[in-house]
Design a protein around this motif. Sequence first.
Motif, PDB file in Angstrom:
ATOM      1  N   SER A 106      -0.458  89.297 102.204  1.00 53.72           N
ATOM      2  CA  SER A 106      -1.675  88.864 103.077  1.00 53.72           C
ATOM      3  C   SER A 106      -1.409  87.542 103.850  1.00 53.72           C
ATOM      4  N   ASP A 107      -2.351  87.339 104.663  1.00 53.43           N
ATOM      5  CA  ASP A 107      -2.322  86.130 105.474  1.00 53.43           C
ATOM      6  C   ASP A 107      -2.653  84.751 104.580  1.00 53.43           C
ATOM      7  N   GLU A 108      -3.348  85.393 103.565  1.00 55.45           N
ATOM      8  CA  GLU A 108      -3.770  84.122 102.657  1.00 55.45           C
ATOM      9  C   GLU A 108      -2.592  83.684 101.687  1.00 55.45           C
ATOM     10  N   ALA A 109      -1.901  84.952 101.376  1.00 59.20           N
ATOM     11  CA  ALA A 109      -0.536  84.515 100.635  1.00 59.20           C
ATOM     12  C   ALA A 109       0.504  83.893 101.370  1.00 59.20           C
ATOM     13  N   ARG A 110       0.388  84.322 102.623  1.00 62.50           N
ATOM     14  CA  ARG A 110       1.472  83.737 103.369  1.00 62.50           C
ATOM     15  C   ARG A 110       1.069  81.934 103.629  1.00 62.50           C
ATOM     16  N   ALA A 111       0.007  81.896 103.809  1.00 64.33           N
ATOM     17  CA  ALA A 111      -0.718  80.402 103.984  1.00 64.33           C
ATOM     18  C   ALA A 111      -0.209  79.498 102.693  1.00 64.33           C
ATOM     19  N   LEU A 112      -0.833  80.018 101.595  1.00 65.34           N
ATOM     20  CA  LEU A 112      -0.522  79.340 100.329  1.00 65.34           C
ATOM     21  C   LEU A 112       0.847  79.286 100.178  1.00 65.34           C
ATOM     22  N   TRP A 113       1.845  80.168 100.343  1.00 65.31           N
ATOM     23  CA  TRP A 113       3.271  79.887 100.048  1.00 65.31           C
ATOM     24  C   TRP A 113       4.067  79.091 100.839  1.00 65.31           C
ATOM     25  N   LEU A 170       4.698  76.759  93.974  1.00 68.54           N
ATOM     26  CA  LEU A 170       3.584  77.393  93.785  1.00 68.54           C
ATOM     27  C   LEU A 170       3.470  77.862  92.117  1.00 68.54           C
ATOM     28  N   LEU A 171       2.225  77.476  91.562  1.00 68.72           N
ATOM     29  CA  LEU A 171       2.013  77.782  90.130  1.00 68.72           C
ATOM     30  C   LEU A 171       0.744  78.478  90.093  1.00 68.72           C
ATOM     31  N   PHE A 172       0.908  79.466  89.511  1.00 64.08           N
ATOM     32  CA  PHE A 172      -0.326  80.470  89.309  1.00 64.08           C
ATOM     33  C   PHE A 172      -0.482  80.108  87.776  1.00 64.08           C
ATOM     34  N   LEU A 173      -1.828  79.745  87.627  1.00 66.80           N
ATOM     35  CA  LEU A 173      -2.409  79.235  86.202  1.00 66.80           C
ATOM     36  C   LEU A 173      -3.403  80.495  85.770  1.00 66.80           C
ATOM     37  N   THR A 174      -3.163  81.172  84.664  1.00 72.76           N
ATOM     38  CA  THR A 174      -3.824  82.190  84.204  1.00 72.76           C
ATOM     39  C   THR A 174      -4.938  81.586  83.373  1.00 72.76           C
ATOM     40  N   ASP A 175      -5.905  82.552  83.115  1.00 68.18           N
ATOM     41  CA  ASP A 175      -7.307  82.220  82.337  1.00 68.18           C
ATOM     42  C   ASP A 175      -7.821  83.650  81.893  1.00 68.18           C
ATOM     43  N   PRO A 176      -7.922  83.774  80.711  1.00 62.58           N
ATOM     44  CA  PRO A 176      -8.426  84.971  79.971  1.00 62.58           C
ATOM     45  C   PRO A 176      -9.663  85.615  80.710  1.00 62.58           C
ATOM     46  N   GLU A 177     -10.405  84.664  81.100  1.00 65.26           N
ATOM     47  CA  GLU A 177     -11.766  85.389  81.551  1.00 65.26           C
ATOM     48  C   GLU A 177     -11.403  85.623  83.249  1.00 65.26           C
ATOM     49  N   ARG A 178     -10.742  84.671  83.750  1.00 62.09           N
ATOM     50  CA  ARG A 178     -10.898  84.787  85.163  1.00 62.09           C
ATOM     51  C   ARG A 178      -9.415  85.864  85.746  1.00 62.09           C
ATOM     52  N   GLY A 210       1.979  63.941  99.316  1.00 60.34           N
ATOM     53  CA  GLY A 210       2.602  63.442  98.214  1.00 60.34           C
ATOM     54  C   GLY A 210       2.754  64.923  97.216  1.00 60.34           C
ATOM     55  N   ALA A 211       1.870  65.681  97.192  1.00 59.70           N
ATOM     56  CA  ALA A 211       1.892  66.564  96.252  1.00 59.70           C
ATOM     57  C   ALA A 211       3.383  67.641  96.480  1.00 59.70           C
ATOM     58  N   CYS A 212       3.843  67.861  95.329  1.00 64.44           N
ATOM     59  CA  CYS A 212       5.270  68.578  95.115  1.00 64.44           C
ATOM     60  C   CYS A 212       4.912  70.058  95.322  1.00 64.44           C
ATOM     61  N   GLY A 213       3.326  70.632  95.336  1.00 69.73           N
ATOM     62  CA  GLY A 213       3.279  72.072  95.487  1.00 69.73           C
ATOM     63  C   GLY A 213       1.785  71.998  95.163  1.00 69.73           C
ATOM     64  N   LEU A 214       1.538  73.398  94.938  1.00 66.75           N
ATOM     65  CA  LEU A 214      -0.094  73.885  94.732  1.00 66.75           C
ATOM     66  C   LEU A 214      -0.223  74.604  93.589  1.00 66.75           C
ATOM     67  N   ALA A 215      -0.953  74.581  92.845  1.00 61.95           N
ATOM     68  CA  ALA A 215      -1.437  75.263  91.715  1.00 61.95           C
ATOM     69  C   ALA A 215      -2.860  75.716  91.843  1.00 61.95           C
ATOM     70  N   ALA A 216      -2.886  77.087  91.288  1.00 64.13           N
ATOM     71  CA  ALA A 216      -4.414  77.435  91.296  1.00 64.13           C
ATOM     72  C   ALA A 216      -4.570  78.616  90.419  1.00 64.13           C
ATOM     73  N   VAL A 217      -5.807  79.232  90.277  1.00 64.89           N
ATOM     74  CA  VAL A 217      -6.028  80.277  89.579  1.00 64.89           C
ATOM     75  C   VAL A 217      -6.520  81.566  90.463  1.00 64.89           C
ATOM     76  N   SER A 218      -7.811  81.360  90.861  1.00 67.28           N
ATOM     77  CA  SER A 218      -8.344  82.509  91.660  1.00 67.28           C
ATOM     78  C   SER A 218      -7.889  82.598  92.992  1.00 67.28           C
ATOM     79  N   ILE A 264      -4.772  82.212  93.892  1.00 63.74           N
ATOM     80  CA  ILE A 264      -3.509  83.009  93.925  1.00 63.74           C
ATOM     81  C   ILE A 264      -3.711  84.393  93.699  1.00 63.74           C
ATOM     82  N   GLN A 265      -4.518  84.535  92.691  1.00 67.04           N
ATOM     83  CA  GLN A 265      -4.903  85.891  92.140  1.00 67.04           C
ATOM     84  C   GLN A 265      -5.341  86.896  93.295  1.00 67.04           C
TER      85      GLN A 265
END
Length: 212
Positions: free
Chosen positions: A8-15, A33-41, A194-202, A204-205
């Motif tokens: 998706s365009d969103e995946a490309r933009a994040l990556w 890119l770090l995908f953080l999991t969450d049991p609820e989300r 100065g960020a070395c990358g992005l981390a997200a939950v929703s 990235i999912q």
Amino acid sequence: MTLPDGYSDEARALWDAATALNRQAGAVSLPPLLFLTDPERTPRPWETAARLPAGAGVVYRAFGRADAATTGRRLREATRHAGVRLLVGLDMALAEAVQADGLHLPERAAGQAQAIRAARPDWLLTAAWHGGPVECAGLDALVLSPVFSAGGASAARPALGVEGFRDRAEAAGPPVYALGGIRAGDVGALTGSGACGLAAVSAIQAAFQAVA
């Protein structure tokens, strides 16, 4: 590395943003890119993990769930097949049981990193950070949040903003990931932060929920 057709365009933009930040920070040994999991989300995190590009990372946060080992094994299978690194939140025994690539520590446990590093020098070690004093010895990276207004556990914390993130990243010892309110349309603002990358939950999912 550019994503192949089917994302998706969103995946490309994040990556694209994550890999650019990673190069700018000189942290190419770390997943951009770090995908953080969450049991609820993220109730089926292995599905998202299987669609991540090679070189990305997953931080599996089981939060003591009874199905932690089962989910961890499914994540390990998916990440290994995709060429994605798997970190387990806090639980060293679980990380070893599922043959993870490292450990992600809550901020309160960051001081344990040196001892863990001595026991497992091969592991990638990261820790959560909210901008205050933190013990960094033994860590490969910090995950600073919330950069933007966020949901989940960071919802009650005021957003740091790009400038606030930049100030803290410059003062930190290890490389620093940006977490909190990450959206594909906003990540360009982090250029030069100065960020070395992005981390997200929703975000990235949602972006990687389907690959043609």
